[in-house]
Scaffold this motif. Structure first.
Motif, PDB file in Angstrom:
ATOM      1  N   ALA A 133       0.845  -1.202   0.000  1.00 40.46           N
ATOM      2  CA  ALA A 133       0.000   0.000   0.000  1.00 40.46           C
ATOM      3  C   ALA A 133       0.876   1.246   0.000  1.00 40.46           C
ATOM      4  N   ALA A 134       1.959   1.215   0.780  1.00 37.35           N
ATOM      5  CA  ALA A 134       2.875   2.359   0.827  1.00 37.35           C
ATOM      6  C   ALA A 134       3.615   2.502  -0.494  1.00 37.35           C
ATOM      7  N   PHE A 135       4.025   1.378  -1.047  1.00 37.87           N
ATOM      8  CA  PHE A 135       4.760   1.392  -2.318  1.00 37.87           C
ATOM      9  C   PHE A 135       3.898   2.000  -3.429  1.00 37.87           C
ATOM     10  N   ALA A 136       2.588   1.733  -3.386  1.00 36.48           N
ATOM     11  CA  ALA A 136       1.675   2.171  -4.452  1.00 36.48           C
ATOM     12  C   ALA A 136       1.061   3.542  -4.182  1.00 36.48           C
ATOM     13  N   ARG A 137       1.565   4.248  -3.152  1.00 33.81           N
ATOM     14  CA  ARG A 137       0.957   5.531  -2.770  1.00 33.81           C
ATOM     15  C   ARG A 137       0.908   6.529  -3.928  1.00 33.81           C
ATOM     16  N   GLY A 138       1.905   6.470  -4.831  1.00 28.99           N
ATOM     17  CA  GLY A 138       1.981   7.459  -5.912  1.00 28.99           C
ATOM     18  C   GLY A 138       1.586   6.913  -7.272  1.00 28.99           C
ATOM     19  N   MET A 139       1.097   5.689  -7.315  1.00 30.84           N
ATOM     20  CA  MET A 139       0.756   5.082  -8.605  1.00 30.84           C
ATOM     21  C   MET A 139      -0.672   5.464  -8.988  1.00 30.84           C
ATOM     22  N   ALA A 140      -0.784   6.337  -9.988  1.00 30.37           N
ATOM     23  CA  ALA A 140      -2.090   6.900 -10.347  1.00 30.37           C
ATOM     24  C   ALA A 140      -3.082   5.822 -10.765  1.00 30.37           C
ATOM     25  N   ASN A 141      -2.591   4.762 -11.373  1.00 25.22           N
ATOM     26  CA  ASN A 141      -3.504   3.717 -11.859  1.00 25.22           C
ATOM     27  C   ASN A 141      -3.806   2.640 -10.822  1.00 25.22           C
ATOM     28  N   PHE A 142      -3.257   2.811  -9.630  1.00 23.48           N
ATOM     29  CA  PHE A 142      -3.639   1.915  -8.522  1.00 23.48           C
ATOM     30  C   PHE A 142      -4.833   2.566  -7.828  1.00 23.48           C
ATOM     31  N   THR A 143      -5.990   1.945  -7.944  1.00 22.21           N
ATOM     32  CA  THR A 143      -7.217   2.532  -7.416  1.00 22.21           C
ATOM     33  C   THR A 143      -7.498   1.978  -6.032  1.00 22.21           C
ATOM     34  N   THR A 144      -7.745   2.876  -5.092  1.00 27.44           N
ATOM     35  CA  THR A 144      -8.036   2.423  -3.736  1.00 27.44           C
ATOM     36  C   THR A 144      -9.543   2.400  -3.511  1.00 27.44           C
TER      37      THR A 144
END
Ligand SMILES: [Zn+2]
Length: 265
Positions: A133-144
């Motif tokens: 979750a921390a690694f993907a904090r800045g990935m625009a295409n990772f939708t939370t």
């Protein structure tokens, strides 16, 4: 840059699996970071519903939520509600999306979380969910879930020692950073004592004081490892690849001499 500047306090998230895991393994360091000016957040991903031999499911969930709130209040921390049942913390896409939303909303510069190797799968899965979750904090295409905007700022992740300082195969682990927690021991004991449903359970089965003494014993063991502190917590910093520059070590910057590096980097 001073990490303790009051205008923009460093945001710290302590994230663990169960109510009382933070108090057992991380709270001394968390309190020291609070005292150094940080804004602190506490989050257990599971509700602790299996931590009882006598209460029904909804009753123990309610009791433990009250205990978590009391401990967070003592610490001066912002508390976040659990997402999962005990033994239902899984490393899968829907869980990642939900955990990712909370990490994005808090925007921490420091995450304290559990060890990648621990005796219990809930702890290890919490660690894995938090790291990704921390690694993907800045990935625009990772939708939370719910959606939270991506952001990109350095974030340092520190792993607590596993319970008993041993991995799931019983091997001793060595910390690479040791924090002096002696000055906050009384507050840490008071936080742990808020978890009355657990304290009563352990004190009945293992003797009065067993619950608090177990936490303190681990502090003494790590203090001995440090050869300089009487009570301490050990940490291992996560590889900074994908998280920020290697020199970014805000825990050490904030705590200065109270954080002792045990191995050459
Ligand atoms: Zn636990």
């Amino acid at each position: 840059m001073s990490a303790s500047a009051q205008a923009h306090p460093v945001v710290v998230l302590a994230a663990a699996a169960h109510p009382d895991d933070i108090e057992f393994m991380m709270a001394g360091t968390l309190l020291r970071l609070k005292d150094a000016g940080a804004e602190i957040h506490m989050w257990n991903l599971a509700n602790g519903h299996c931590g009882t031999a006598r209460h029904a499911r909804e009753e123990i969930i309610r009791l433990r939520a009250g205990e978590v709130a009391a401990s967070a209040k003592l610490a001066g921390a912002i508390s976040h509600p659990p997402l999962f049942d005990d033994l239902a913390i899984f490393y899968d896409q829907p869980s990642l999306a939900r955990v990712g939303a909370v990490v994005r909303a808090i925007r921490p510069a420091i995450i304290l979380t559990q060890a990648p190797q621990d005796y219990m799968e809930d702890h290890q899965n919490t660690c894995r969910l938090i790291v990704t979750a921390a690694f993907a904090r800045g990935m625009a295409n990772f939708t939370t879930e719910p959606p939270q905007p991506a952001w990109d700022a350095p974030l340092a992740l520190y792993h607590a020692m596993p319970h008993g300082l041993r991995d799931g195969l019983g091997r001793m682990l060595e910390p690479d950073l040791i924090v002096d927690t002696a000055p906050v021991l009384a507050r840490q004991r008071a936080m742990l004592a808020c978890h009355r449903s657990q304290k009563e359970w352990l004190d009945v089965s293992q003797g009065v004081g067993a619950y608090l003494n177990e936490m303190e014993r681990m502090r003494i063991d790590v203090g001995r490892m440090s050869r300089r502190f009487t009570h301490a917590e050990g940490w291992r910093r996560h590889n900074m690849l994908g998280f920020g520059p290697d020199a970014f070590n805000p825990l050490q910057e904030l705590l200065k001499g109270a954080a002792h590096v045990t191995t050459a980097e």
